[in-house]
Scaffold this active site. Sequence first.
Site, PDB file in Angstrom:
ATOM      1  N   GLY A 190      48.777  41.434  51.352  1.00 57.16           N
ATOM      2  CA  GLY A 190      48.650  40.263  50.702  1.00 57.16           C
ATOM      3  C   GLY A 190      50.085  39.558  50.654  1.00 57.16           C
ATOM      4  O   GLY A 190      50.166  38.477  50.569  1.00 57.16           O
ATOM      5  N   ASP A 208      42.252  39.548  43.088  1.00 59.25           N
ATOM      6  CA  ASP A 208      41.248  40.187  42.309  1.00 59.25           C
ATOM      7  C   ASP A 208      41.520  41.639  42.948  1.00 59.25           C
ATOM      8  O   ASP A 208      41.084  42.293  43.945  1.00 59.25           O
ATOM      9  CB  ASP A 208      39.742  39.774  43.207  1.00 59.25           C
ATOM     10  CG  ASP A 208      38.622  40.893  42.596  1.00 59.25           C
ATOM     11  OD1 ASP A 208      37.603  41.113  43.265  1.00 59.25           O
ATOM     12  OD2 ASP A 208      38.871  41.346  41.588  1.00 59.25           O
ATOM     13  N   SER A 210      42.642  45.838  42.086  1.00 58.15           N
ATOM     14  CA  SER A 210      42.807  47.139  41.380  1.00 58.15           C
ATOM     15  C   SER A 210      43.854  47.039  40.492  1.00 58.15           C
ATOM     16  O   SER A 210      44.769  46.181  40.394  1.00 58.15           O
ATOM     17  CB  SER A 210      42.816  48.362  42.261  1.00 58.15           C
ATOM     18  OG  SER A 210      43.527  48.541  43.284  1.00 58.15           O
TER      19      SER A 210
END
Lengths: 343, 343
Positions: A190, A208, A210
């Site tokens: 990302g 979104d 962990s």
Amino acid sequence: MEAECGIPAVPREEVAAKRASVGQENGQNSRGKGTAAAEDGKPMDGISAVIPGWFSEISPMWAGKAYSLKVEEILFQGKSEYQNVMVFQSSTYGNVLVLDGVIQVTERDECACQEMITHLPLCSIPNPRKVLVIGGGDGGVLHEVSRYSFVEQIDICEIDDLVVDVSKKFFPHLAIGFEDPRVNLHIGDGVAFLKSVPEGTYDAIIVDSSDLIDPAQELFEKPFFESVARSLRPGGVVCTQAESIWLHMHIIEDIVNVRRQIFKGSVNYAWTTVPTYPSGVIGFMLCSTEGPPIDFQNPVYNIDEDEKSNESKGPLKFYNSEIHSAAFCLPSFAKRVIEFQTN
Amino acid sequence: MEAECGIPAVPREEVAAKRASVGQENGQNSRGKGTAAAEDGKPMDGISAVIPGWFSEISPMWAGKAYSLKVEEILFQGKSEYQNVMVFQSSTYGNVLVLDGVIQVTERDECACQEMITHLPLCSIPNPRKVLVIGGGDGGVLHEVSRYSFVEQIDICEIDDLVVDVSKKFFPHLAIGFEDPRVNLHIGDGVAFLKSVPEGTYDAIIVDSSDLIDPAQELFEKPFFESVARSLRPGGVVCTQAESIWLHMHIIEDIVNVRRQIFKGSVNYAWTTVPTYPSGVIGFMLCSTEGPPIDFQNPVYNIDEDEKSNESKGPLKFYNSEIHSAAFCLPSFAKRVIEFQTN
């Protein structure tokens, strides 16, 4: 260290030690390969580590407590370049996705986090057209984003294609999100993805991820959010998961502090109930870039009353406009800390 | 049976079976003596039943999941006429009170339930003077009620004096509630106590009970609430714990239905986060008798700004006026069921 409520916080040093131990065990940088071990040396998949026939979620991030689900059948166990991935069918919570020993999704309660992390930001601005999801490889957030008929482009950047694959196989009602023609899936980092994005591209970004250990560690750090801010249009919004007010107030303090430096619009904290997450809650940071003012607590759009959304995807199970506003109301011990940070 | 959200509800028959099994094992009526056994035949105290050195809370009322806390030391184990009572020191949640294998109080998160179950009703009416607590033998609710300087009389009816004794020893910051000179402690059955109370005595009644199996079973039934209604003045309020929207929607349906028949004022459902309760939440039923209209969602008094309260008891850790209103905002799957019942 005791938080204001007399509730012992998870010491920062425990979280740091956890990050370090994953790196050391892997013998590489914190994104290295290998099977992480639990603190007692047993495999971190959690199955039978504590209760025969049950999965137990134990971590120094929530020391002294364990959440266990009874296992009917292990459906998948594997290891990607980034993490251990497991799916099991539980007795009463449906299929469960576990990454590095931590529950990410259960079919029984996934609606809470998926709907809130999507609709809190998307209902805070008028007519979002371009949306980016970072993480979210199970597809659930995509499914929620696709409710908005006026959204034109849904990009998703997920680092681990194994998560996408197992979701398509074992969580089809979430992975259906990938089938929307507006969705563009990128498998990769990302941080790197955002660097390639033209300035001001997105109306909304949803992270979104962990928890703040690898592979998601970078998604909680300042350089990443500087890239996020750059990728948003003026008055664009970002929503990220933001840990638990019961367990992680000092981490939340830091998160709010950093975001306040980077985002010159609004910075707010919300939370909701998720039974299978540690302490039964998850928080959300909502931030906007400088531009048209945003009042996150009061939605400008009611997706729960959107007829096209209800007809094509079915009614929302969790989110509605009232619980949107309510999510920003914090217990006093959290309110005092977060308001101090934002003022 | 699946609730609207696709979430499997705990079948009614499981709860009924649980009640029956306690009675059968005891060889008497459902208030008989004896040590209840877990479904696997092991003692129901939960210590070492599953994880050596940990307490695990397992019940058919929340089938297929278990919440475990690491035990530092067992401080007390005993058996009253009514239930098994245990207190242990946990690693990270402080001292924990367990009745018949179910966590009632932990020092770490007790503030949530104690403050909400007290201030939701007491802040909904002007100047409550006479308050009754049924259950609440740990003293925590008394401590919260005593924040109101204009309250003149605080009666408490607790069935099990062993709970009072262990609280005074192991939860002194809760049991300090008994020391307020306005408190009158009655050890006995709440149903019988109410029958002896003159009509219209109380402004507010708080039912701080364990779950709807013995010894608290009667505290969920219609005759009891008819007595409660009779004991309240016109426009008086009652607040009871009301289970979990994630686990017990059908039970909540029944609760709302019964209360609507008995209470001709307002009937509302609220909920809050309690990490150590099953599914991480607890609900509250708030009802008023016919009389001055009550809008439970919008408090008429701000106890969090009461100077005398803050000076003498310290600031509230959890409750504030915003989270009071927010507590009445329900996720859609719960809202649909409860609104259907109340309309």
